[in-house]
Design a protein around this motif. Sequence first.
Motif, mmCIF file in Angstrom:
data_model
loop_
_atom_site.group_PDB
_atom_site.id
_atom_site.type_symbol
_atom_site.label_atom_id
_atom_site.label_comp_id
_atom_site.label_asym_id
_atom_site.label_seq_id
_atom_site.Cartn_x
_atom_site.Cartn_y
_atom_site.Cartn_z
ATOM 1 N N THR A 126 0.724 -1.109 0.138
ATOM 2 C CA THR A 126 0.040 -0.019 -0.134
ATOM 3 C C THR A 126 0.891 1.263 -0.124
ATOM 4 O OG1 THR A 126 -2.081 1.011 0.986
ATOM 5 C CG2 THR A 126 -0.278 0.087 2.733
ATOM 6 N N MET A 127 0.332 2.404 -0.312
ATOM 7 C CA MET A 127 1.078 3.804 -0.386
ATOM 8 C C MET A 127 1.652 4.063 1.074
ATOM 9 S SD MET A 127 -0.832 5.846 -3.362
ATOM 10 C CE MET A 127 -2.658 5.562 -2.302
ATOM 11 N N PRO A 128 2.627 4.438 1.420
ATOM 12 C CA PRO A 128 3.113 4.638 2.636
ATOM 13 C C PRO A 128 2.751 5.976 3.167
ATOM 14 C CG PRO A 128 4.970 4.434 1.162
ATOM 15 C CD PRO A 128 3.930 4.284 0.264
ATOM 16 N N ARG A 141 -4.279 -7.214 11.697
ATOM 17 C CA ARG A 141 -3.072 -8.145 11.831
ATOM 18 C C ARG A 141 -1.906 -8.029 10.608
ATOM 19 N NH1 ARG A 141 -3.882 -9.277 16.883
ATOM 20 N NH2 ARG A 141 -1.747 -10.136 17.141
ATOM 21 N N LEU A 142 -1.960 -7.114 9.798
ATOM 22 C CA LEU A 142 -0.887 -7.008 8.992
ATOM 23 C C LEU A 142 0.026 -5.965 9.472
ATOM 24 C CD1 LEU A 142 -3.563 -7.572 6.491
ATOM 25 C CD2 LEU A 142 -1.201 -8.084 5.680
ATOM 26 N N VAL A 143 1.322 -6.137 9.373
ATOM 27 C CA VAL A 143 2.190 -5.151 10.152
ATOM 28 C C VAL A 143 3.255 -4.915 9.013
ATOM 29 C CG1 VAL A 143 2.177 -6.357 12.443
ATOM 30 C CG2 VAL A 143 3.898 -7.058 10.546
ATOM 31 N N PRO A 144 3.762 -3.636 9.246
ATOM 32 C CA PRO A 144 4.617 -2.847 8.191
ATOM 33 C C PRO A 144 5.854 -3.561 8.191
ATOM 34 C CG PRO A 144 3.612 -1.172 9.581
ATOM 35 C CD PRO A 144 3.187 -2.594 10.191
ATOM 36 N N GLY A 145 6.417 -3.885 6.870
ATOM 37 C CA GLY A 145 7.650 -4.207 6.488
ATOM 38 C C GLY A 145 8.507 -3.621 5.859
ATOM 39 N N HIS A 146 9.571 -3.863 4.884
ATOM 40 C CA HIS A 146 10.305 -3.126 3.986
ATOM 41 C C HIS A 146 9.517 -2.296 2.980
ATOM 42 C CE1 HIS A 146 13.248 -6.045 5.454
ATOM 43 N NE2 HIS A 146 14.148 -4.953 5.384
ATOM 44 N N LEU A 147 10.123 -1.324 2.552
ATOM 45 C CA LEU A 147 9.435 -0.601 1.333
ATOM 46 C C LEU A 147 10.016 -1.266 0.108
ATOM 47 C CD1 LEU A 147 10.407 3.308 1.947
ATOM 48 C CD2 LEU A 147 8.173 2.151 1.873
ATOM 49 N N THR A 148 9.018 -1.335 -0.925
ATOM 50 C CA THR A 148 9.361 -1.505 -2.280
ATOM 51 C C THR A 148 9.608 -0.276 -2.951
ATOM 52 O OG1 THR A 148 8.142 -3.686 -2.193
ATOM 53 C CG2 THR A 148 8.526 -2.716 -4.278
ATOM 54 N N VAL A 149 10.808 0.021 -3.519
ATOM 55 C CA VAL A 149 11.065 1.382 -4.316
ATOM 56 C C VAL A 149 10.858 1.132 -5.760
ATOM 57 C CG1 VAL A 149 12.691 3.082 -4.109
ATOM 58 C CG2 VAL A 149 12.251 1.987 -2.198
ATOM 59 N N ALA A 270 11.912 0.000 -15.685
ATOM 60 C CA ALA A 270 11.368 0.326 -14.107
ATOM 61 C C ALA A 270 11.613 -1.196 -13.474
ATOM 62 C CB ALA A 270 9.846 0.883 -14.222
ATOM 63 N N ILE A 271 11.997 -0.803 -12.157
ATOM 64 C CA ILE A 271 12.498 -2.074 -11.483
ATOM 65 C C ILE A 271 12.012 -1.819 -10.089
ATOM 66 C CG2 ILE A 271 14.446 -3.334 -10.507
ATOM 67 C CD1 ILE A 271 16.119 -3.028 -12.683
ATOM 68 N N ARG A 290 16.730 6.405 -10.981
ATOM 69 C CA ARG A 290 15.990 7.392 -10.021
ATOM 70 C C ARG A 290 14.814 6.775 -9.319
ATOM 71 N NH1 ARG A 290 16.006 8.984 -15.335
ATOM 72 N NH2 ARG A 290 13.767 9.146 -15.404
ATOM 73 N N VAL A 291 14.697 7.077 -8.302
ATOM 74 C CA VAL A 291 13.370 6.994 -7.396
ATOM 75 C C VAL A 291 12.150 7.498 -7.874
ATOM 76 C CG1 VAL A 291 12.287 6.931 -5.067
ATOM 77 C CG2 VAL A 291 14.815 6.473 -5.116
ATOM 78 N N HIS A 292 11.304 6.592 -8.138
ATOM 79 C CA HIS A 292 9.883 7.145 -8.840
ATOM 80 C C HIS A 292 8.870 6.799 -8.117
ATOM 81 C CE1 HIS A 292 7.079 7.934 -12.295
ATOM 82 N NE2 HIS A 292 6.605 6.899 -11.999
ATOM 83 N N TRP A 293 8.558 5.898 -7.131
ATOM 84 C CA TRP A 293 7.396 5.617 -6.449
ATOM 85 C C TRP A 293 7.938 4.546 -5.222
ATOM 86 C CZ3 TRP A 293 2.787 8.012 -6.629
ATOM 87 C CH2 TRP A 293 1.783 7.306 -6.116
ATOM 88 N N THR A 294 7.116 4.635 -4.224
ATOM 89 C CA THR A 294 7.581 3.896 -3.019
ATOM 90 C C THR A 294 6.175 3.250 -2.591
ATOM 91 O OG1 THR A 294 7.153 5.525 -1.333
ATOM 92 C CG2 THR A 294 9.297 5.051 -2.315
ATOM 93 N N ASP A 295 6.210 1.789 -2.306
ATOM 94 C CA ASP A 295 5.066 1.034 -1.770
ATOM 95 C C ASP A 295 5.558 0.595 -0.318
ATOM 96 O OD1 ASP A 295 2.529 1.240 -3.676
ATOM 97 O OD2 ASP A 295 4.491 0.837 -4.806
ATOM 98 N N LEU A 296 4.563 0.469 0.544
ATOM 99 C CA LEU A 296 4.892 -0.162 1.846
ATOM 100 C C LEU A 296 4.643 -1.590 1.880
ATOM 101 C CD1 LEU A 296 5.944 0.067 4.981
ATOM 102 C CD2 LEU A 296 3.597 0.737 5.477
#
Length: 319
Positions: A126-128, A141-149, A270-271, A290-296
Amino acid sequence: MWRPDRSVRGPNRPAVRDIDQLNRVFAESFTDRYSRDGLVGVRVPQLTPLVWRYALEDAGDGAMVWRDTDGHMVAFNIVHRSGTEGWMGPLAVRPDRQGEGIGSTMVLHGLEWLRSQGATTIGLETMPRTVDNIGFYSRLRLVPGHLTVTLVRDVPRHGGSAPELLSASGRLAASRIEECRRLVDTLHPGVDFSREITLTRDLRIGDTTMVREGGQLTAFALWHSVPLAAGRPKDELRVLKLVARSIEAFDQLLDAVQASAVAERVDRMAIRCQSEFTAVYLRLVGLGYRVHWTDLRMLLEGYPQKAPRQGIVMSNWEI
């Protein structure tokens, strides 16, 4: 006093004929979400029908929709499983039906389906910046983990030598897909991208680029180049799954994917890089991505993201 029937029916599995309804609910819901996040005026486009076909066929029985008493789609949750790795997305509730508990119901259905299928990693992205979503999923009961950049780079005019592509393997395609399965299972036992690779080939929406050393497969990337948004030109190659035995194999794979992008005549690569792979992330930034978007990435309690035994196994949790 008479009140309208607000009940919903489901979940049911959607068919290709439901893509128009899925697109409408998707665009309306995400546009509303952006507006409530302060991005007023942003209009989320509908997705290319082939992208929906890929998502539905990849999910199989994990694709779920809910309808009102008139048969109109109210919500959907597209649930995917790649071996022991399970994730949900996209999922949405029509804006006029939000706040009624439908979202919780469909997420719980998705979680239970993944558990029943033997998934040991279960989550979504989801969007951070969207704290409402993070709070909503946390209550389930879903907990935050790493970002996907999401990292992007312009494609040069000229590529290197012609890469090895699954689409060019002819009658050897099945054995090439099996090679990819064995490589993933060696690095990350239980995870399997074979269905996604096969669907991408069958729908002709992208390809799989492979790298070898001494005849042995050491890395591959599954990518799509079909436009994500309906009506847009083909301008981007998006890497969905990236697997490499070592950082050296990863470097060779990047060169091969770049050559694939040149051959596809797109403007951008895009990766989507999970931030847990620190060396890979810094390598991409150092190469000019370049960083374009982030998801949590959020993970269900008791069903964590497991690191590969060795090498790099990056898996996109978006379509």
